[in-house]
Design an enzyme around this catalytic site. Structure first.
Site, PDB file in Angstrom:
ATOM      1  N   ASP A 138      15.570 -32.008   8.528  1.00 59.77           N
ATOM      2  CA  ASP A 138      14.410 -32.129   7.642  1.00 59.77           C
ATOM      3  C   ASP A 138      14.476 -33.441   6.873  1.00 59.77           C
ATOM      4  O   ASP A 138      13.501 -33.841   6.237  1.00 59.77           O
ATOM      5  CB  ASP A 138      14.374 -30.960   6.640  1.00 59.77           C
ATOM      6  N   ASP A 195      11.097 -22.120  14.769  1.00 63.62           N
ATOM      7  CA  ASP A 195      11.876 -22.367  13.554  1.00 63.62           C
ATOM      8  C   ASP A 195      12.705 -21.137  13.168  1.00 63.62           C
ATOM      9  O   ASP A 195      12.488 -20.027  13.669  1.00 63.62           O
ATOM     10  CB  ASP A 195      10.911 -22.745  12.414  1.00 63.62           C
TER      11      ASP A 195
END
Ligand code: GLA
Length: 747
Positions: free
Chosen positions: A556, A486
């Site tokens: 997301d 990430d």
């Protein structure tokens, strides 16, 4: 004409002044001008190879333009389609490069020196790149140019991959002179097109709404997409297209461009006062300079261009095959990607060993193949304000350690994956206590902060070595099969003590080279670990990351209706096997929208499928449904991940979305039909299939009839609203989805 030895895609005229690069369906032609500079002649649908193209090569002069020199009055660079343009000798458009010499001058004159040909594209050493490991599917043309006055040598590399209509470009700058040179701009690709009748199609957005499609006609002046976030960013994806005005998914001319790079980029299109179009693709010249000392060289990232005369679906499909064959790690490029259960939206930071194992066990019973423990397992990370950099188990919350969890999950017969954010550091961490100097900051200034975290200085070799060791021990300890990599904030306060003041503008590029170095080392040392990249969702969805991490978390935003746009937009420049898509809870955590489990799964099937859902809390019927969904995806995984994808109806234009995947042998196809709004007293909804075999006979699951391929493609299928079998339907609910599963009848 002479041709390259084996593949014969590069043709060179007998006088060695004209180069014609051919792919299956396209031609790219340029020549050496009388003053030894390069003139671009043509890029588009394939044309016959000739010794010269007198008309295409002709050029004129105009008043109020500037001649190259008094003895070369017929050459006004602004009136010529240039191949790799400089600035300051009469071409007033934006240049492809700029070099400053020791006197401070930025004037350069690159003159043709010669060419070389080779087969089998090699990988670049410090940058992710395309490749041809077999060595027989690509041919490379390198043109050498030189400015004699300052000893600057520039090599233009063209690699042709004829089967996918792709030409890969990059440029090498070499200082063969006695003094330092400074590179101020170094684009990877320039393309001068002779008209401006194009639409510019690009994919822009933000966190939670990545890669939304924008299509606008070109206009005079400069238009561009770029990033100054030291990351390719969710704001503008580096992939873009130029299409003719009437180009559709199924027909018409379209050019696609992309950059194999994850840092700052600038892709621009300039329409000049004579309606010609200049395309530039490469690293952003803002916040970039590179000191080129004598005998040193600099190599740009690679840019990809691809052409289709059959519309955008064909372009996306040839790119998908190209990435699979020549960009993505071959170990994973064609491998079935596992079905994931990710802990994030179920647990966030509230982890306990029991909860994690209960979730995993439940996932295993439903058929999940890979369990991913997301953020929260390391340091003392109970929220997003600590521990980044401390990549060791949080024993207070996971007292038996991460290796115990990994062992238990392996015993369940599943693979195990972990979340890392390797490039970051929290102030509240052991790493910061021991190495505050590893954090990026500018001396005597307070650093800016994002998500309570800061970025590690990846230009510092010690940082990379530390992370290699830290991540390695976790991989070894847990026998890890997957890493979610990430990256949740963008760089500010750019400065590094590792570089002299005169080299500080190299920081951004050197940072990303550091990231690539770590990824290269880890993927080499642990070749069986599958990497998935992520940046607050799909914020670093680019070909540089894809070289190491064959799939990325697309957004997301897991709301399936929002995802229709995000995945649709992403699919123009990237394949379905690159896009992770998970089923999450309803109402959706991000949007609050309620959708059925069917629709959530139907949209997520069109990607690398998984769940981000508390499967321990499902009711029995829901659990049964999830089991069926997983079974279904396993059955058709090959078609979803590696079939040909067709966009039939677009969420950017319609209130209905139709997508279709077709297996490469055209024997299996799945079509998704989703309505975005509710229809009262609806009429028929007709869908026409694409990509089937006209003469094959097919069945559609649930329908008692045989269909020929041409019938499905030309006449189509009427979608019957749910409940129609029981009498008149007065409304179809919003967000309803239908999957039509088409199989060839084999006698
Ligand atoms: C980012 C990612 C999410 C999740 C969180 C964890 O936002 O996009 O999927 O991993 O970080 O902090």
């Amino acid at each position: 004409m002479k041709v390259g030895e084996e593949i014969m895609s590069i043709h060179i005229s007998n006088d060695e002044r004209l180069f014609h690069i051919e792919t299956k369906n396209s031609s790219y032609v340029f020549r050496v001008l009388e003053n030894q500079q390069l003139q671009h002649l043509y890029y588009g649908k394939r044309i016959h190879v000739k010794e010269n193209y007198g008309n295409l090569a002709s050029y004129q002069t105009r008043g109020f333009e500037v001649a190259y020199t008094a003895t070369e009055e017929q050459i006004q660079l602004s009136m010529i389609q240039n191949e790799y343009a400089s600035y300051g000798k009469g071409d007033f458009r934006h240049p492809a490069y700029q070099v400053q010499d020791a006197t401070g001058s930025r004037i350069t004159e690159l003159k043709y020196q010669g060419y070389t040909l080779s087969t089998g594209k090699k990988r670049l050493e410090i940058l992710p790149s395309t490749f041809d490991d077999e060595g027989d599917r690509s041919e490379v043309l390198t043109i050498t140019l030189k400015d004699d006055l300052i000893g600057l040598v520039v090599k233009l590399n063209y690699t042709v991959f004829p089967d996918q209509n792709v030409i890969v470009r990059n440029v090498e700058f070499i200082n063969e002179g006695p003094s330092d040179l400074k590179l101020l701009k170094a684009m990877s690709l320039q393309l001068d097109l002779s008209d401006d009748e194009f639409d510019f199609i690009h994919f822009s957005g933000a966190w939670l709404r990545e890669r939304q499609l924008y299509r606008t006609a070109l206009r005079p002046g400069l238009q561009s997409i770029d990033s100054l976030r030291y990351s390719s960013s969710p704001q503008n994806n580096p992939f873009f297209m130029l299409s003719r005005k009437n180009t559709t998914e199924e027909s018409g001319e379209v050019y696609g461009f992309n950059l194999v790079y994850s840092g700052n980029f600038q892709n621009s299109i300039e329409v000049d006062h004579f309606s010609t179009t200049r395309v530039l693709v490469g690293m952003n010249p803002v916040e970039f300079e590179y000191l080129l000392e004598p005998k040193k060289s600099f190599i740009t990232p690679e840019a990809i261009m691809s052409y289709s005369a059959q519309g955008m679906n064909a372009l996306s499909q040839q790119l998908a095959i190209f990435y699979r064959e020549h960009l993505v790690n071959p170990r994973f490029a064609k491998r079935p990607r596992p079905i994931v259960l990710n802990s994030w939206e179920t647990m966030y930071f509230n982890l306990t060993t029991d909860k994690v194992l209960e979730l995993a066990r439940c996932g295993q019973r439903l058929g999940v193949e890979l369990f991913v423990l997301d953020d929260g397992w390391f340091g003392h990370r109970e929220g997003d304000n600590s521990s980044l950099g401390d990549w060791t188990t949080d024993y207070r919350r996971l007292p038996k350690g991460i290796s115990y969890i990994a062992d238990e999950i392996h015993k369940m017969g599943m693979q195990f994956g972990l979340w890392f954010e390797p490039e970051m550091i929290s102030i509240d961490s052991e790493l910061y206590c021991t190495h505050p100097e590893w954090m990026i900051s500018t001396p005597h200034r307070k650093p800016s902060v994002g998500r309570h975290q800061y970025v590690l200085d990846f230009t510092n070799q010690e940082v990379i070595d530390y992370l290699f060791e830290a991540i390695s021990s976790i991989i070894q300890e847990t026998k890890l099969e997957y890493i979610k990599w990430d990256y949740n904030r963008h760089i500010t306060d750019a400065f590094t003590a590792t570089l002299l003041p005169t080299k500080q503008m190299e920081f951004g590029h050197r940072y990303i080279l550091g990231v690539y170095q770590l990824l290269e080392r880890l993927t080499k040392a642990y070749p069986e670990v599958l990497f998935e990249s992520c940046s607050s969702g799909g914020g670093r969805f680019d070909l540089g990351m894809m070289y190491y991490a064959p799939q990325a978390w697309t957004s997301d935003d897991t709301d399936p209706i929002e995802r229709l746009k995000i995945q649709h937009g992403t699919s123009y420049g990237y394949s379905l096997s690159m896009m992770s898509a998970h089923v999450s809870a309803s109402p959706n955590e991000q949007s609050g929208r309620r959708t059925s489990l069917d629709t959530r799964a139907a949209v997520a099937y069109f990607g690398v499928f998984g769940y981000e859902l508390d499967v321990t809390a499902l009711e029995a019927v829901e659990a049964e449904k999830v089991k069926e969904q997983i079974h279904f995806y396993k059955k058709y995984r090959e078609v979803f991940q590696y079939g040909n994808f067709y966009r039939i109806r677009s969420p950017f234009e319609d209130d209905v979305v139709d997508w279709q995947v077709v297996s490469s042998d055209k024997s299996t196809s799945i079509l998704l039909h989703t309505s975005l709004i509710s229809h009262l007293n609806p009429g028929y909804s007709l869908v026409k299939f694409c990509g089937l075999d006209e003469d094959k006979r097919y069945t559609i699951a649930g329908m008692d009839e045989e269909f020929f391929g041409d019938e499905l493609m030309n006449a189509g299928i009427k979608i019957i609203p749910e409940g129609a079998e029981n009498g008149p339907v007065i409304s179809t609910p919003e967000y309803q989805s239908h999957l039509l599963i088409v199989e060839e009848i084999k006698d």
